[in-house]
Design a protein around this motif. Structure first.
Motif, short mmCIF file in Angstrom:
data_model
loop_
_atom_site.label_atom_id
_atom_site.label_comp_id
_atom_site.label_asym_id
_atom_site.label_seq_id
_atom_site.Cartn_x
_atom_site.Cartn_y
_atom_site.Cartn_z
N GLU A 274 -6.58 6.46 -0.85
CA GLU A 274 -6.29 7.83 -0.29
C GLU A 274 -7.48 8.50 -0.98
O GLU A 274 -7.42 8.54 -2.11
CB GLU A 274 -5.10 8.26 -0.86
CG GLU A 274 -4.33 9.46 -0.25
CD GLU A 274 -4.41 9.55 1.11
OE1 GLU A 274 -4.93 10.32 1.78
OE2 GLU A 274 -3.68 8.87 1.85
N ARG B 288 -3.27 1.22 -0.96
CA ARG B 288 -3.71 2.13 0.34
C ARG B 288 -4.84 3.02 -0.15
O ARG B 288 -4.26 4.06 -1.18
CB ARG B 288 -2.52 2.70 0.85
CG ARG B 288 -2.72 3.88 2.05
CD ARG B 288 -1.59 4.31 2.66
NE ARG B 288 -0.59 4.70 1.87
CZ ARG B 288 -0.63 6.05 1.63
NH1 ARG B 288 -1.58 6.94 1.95
NH2 ARG B 288 0.50 6.47 0.52
N THR C 144 -2.81 3.83 -3.69
CA THR C 144 -1.39 4.17 -3.62
C THR C 144 -0.44 3.27 -2.48
O THR C 144 -1.12 2.51 -2.11
CB THR C 144 -1.31 5.71 -3.43
OG1 THR C 144 0.05 6.17 -3.60
CG2 THR C 144 -1.70 6.12 -2.08
N THR C 145 0.66 3.47 -2.64
CA THR C 145 1.58 2.86 -1.94
C THR C 145 1.39 2.40 -0.71
O THR C 145 0.97 3.17 0.20
CB THR C 145 3.06 3.47 -1.69
OG1 THR C 145 3.33 4.21 -3.00
CG2 THR C 145 4.06 2.55 -1.43
N ASN C 146 1.20 1.12 -0.51
CA ASN C 146 1.24 0.53 1.03
C ASN C 146 1.65 1.44 2.14
O ASN C 146 2.96 1.87 1.78
CB ASN C 146 1.41 -0.93 1.05
CG ASN C 146 0.48 -1.67 0.10
OD1 ASN C 146 -0.41 -1.38 -0.15
ND2 ASN C 146 0.92 -3.12 -0.05
#
Lengths: 226, 83
Positions: A147, A145, A102-104
């Motif tokens: 997770e 990222r 997911t989003t950095n």
């Protein structure tokens, strides 16, 4: 061994992947996702890019496309599957591999070289390296990222399913060397169906052509060699 | 059949980092706003014909389960209203 490199609308590392595979003597063919998985393929690569424009979440739409059901069936039967970058996001979105990319942490797209420590050299994708060896590959992603629930990650680590972690040039895992905030610096993992299935955010196929000077990524692609 | 609008709100699970929300909060603070925290969410409004509100909610929940939310990182909530 013929590897199907699956093209979705928005894939952009597909031809690079074919070229990199052919460089090491692995036959590869581009397969448009709507055409389905050819029966005679004995490997599948999910290449990088921006399938479906990264709409909703990177890899969300492609991960649920009909060809991914065929890829999952092939994976069940032992066919090697490698997902790189957007292919890694697709792998996780389709539940081929656990967790999510997911989003950095930076909330930005990052395009840079990173160091990776080989955590498990006893998989098809890492047997060319030594455990603890440091390799350098590029990343190019906004949603990389890793997770996953803490207890699930501890299970994966205990089962030796982490392929690579982000590290510094000496092989030390530090927060500064983690480019995207991935949990426990995870850069690549193996699938639930065995280590013949793997996903990773860094791009081995971009460091695989001798003419371009560096070939350190070839070792990952050699996982398709039988 | 009745026309309903099902609203699916997808939020990050507690404890999952939200870099976009943090960046948005910083931008608001730069504009002089005072705030303690900010969370972002995705909202999907789905118009559908269904026999009942329960039926509409059930279908929207399946959509959330199968595509709109990623169970690894998301929670979701469904509300239904008559259009």
């Amino acid at each position: 061994m013929t590897v199907a490199v699956i093209q979705f609308g928005g894939s952009n590392c597909d031809r690079d992947s074919v070229q990199a595979l052919e460089e090491i003597g692995v036959e590869a063919e581009l397969v448009w996702h709507e055409d389905g998985l050819p029966e005679d393929v004995d490997g599948v690569m999910l290449p990088g890019g921006f399938s479906y424009g990264d709409y909703l979440r990177a890899g969300a739409m492609a991960g649920r496309s009909p060809i991914m059901e065929e890829v999952k069936t092939a994976a069940e039967d032992g066919t090697p599957v490698l997902g790189v970058c957007n292919g890694a996001q697709i792998g996780c979105e389709s539940s081929l591999t656990p967790g999510a990319f997911t989003t950095n942490e930076s909330a930005r797209f990052q395009c840079e070289h990173v160091y990776l420590r080989v955590e498990n050299a006893d998989t098809p994708w890492t047997r060319a390296y030594d455990e603890g060896e440091v390799i350098e590959l590029p990343i190019a992603h906004g949603e990389g990222r890793y997770e996953i629930a803490d207890d699930r990650l501890e299970e994966l680590e205990a089962d030796d399913r982490v392929l690579f972690t982000y590290c510094d040039a000496d092989g030390t895992v530090t927060p500064e060397a983690n480019p995207n905030g991935s949990k426990h610096a995870v850069a690549g993992i193996t699938g639930d169906r065995g280590d013949h299935v793997a996903v990773m955010m860094p791009h081995p196929e971009r460091v695989a052509l001798a003419d371009l000077g560096h070939t350190q990524g070839q070792g990952v692609l050699e996982g398709f060699e039988t | 059949m009745t026309e309903f609008t099902a609203t699916v709100t997808v939020t990050l699970k507690h404890g999952v980092l939200d870099p976009e929300a943090e960046t948005t909060q910083q931008a608001l603070e730069r504009l002089g706003f005072e705030l303690q925290d900010l969370r972002s969410a995705d909202r999907f409004e789905i118009d559908l014909d269904a026999d009942s509100a329960d039926d509409a909610a059930e279908r929207a929940e399946e959509m959330a389960e199968r595509l709109l939310a990623n169970p690894t990182i998301h929670d979701y909530e469904v509300t239904v209203s008559e259009t």
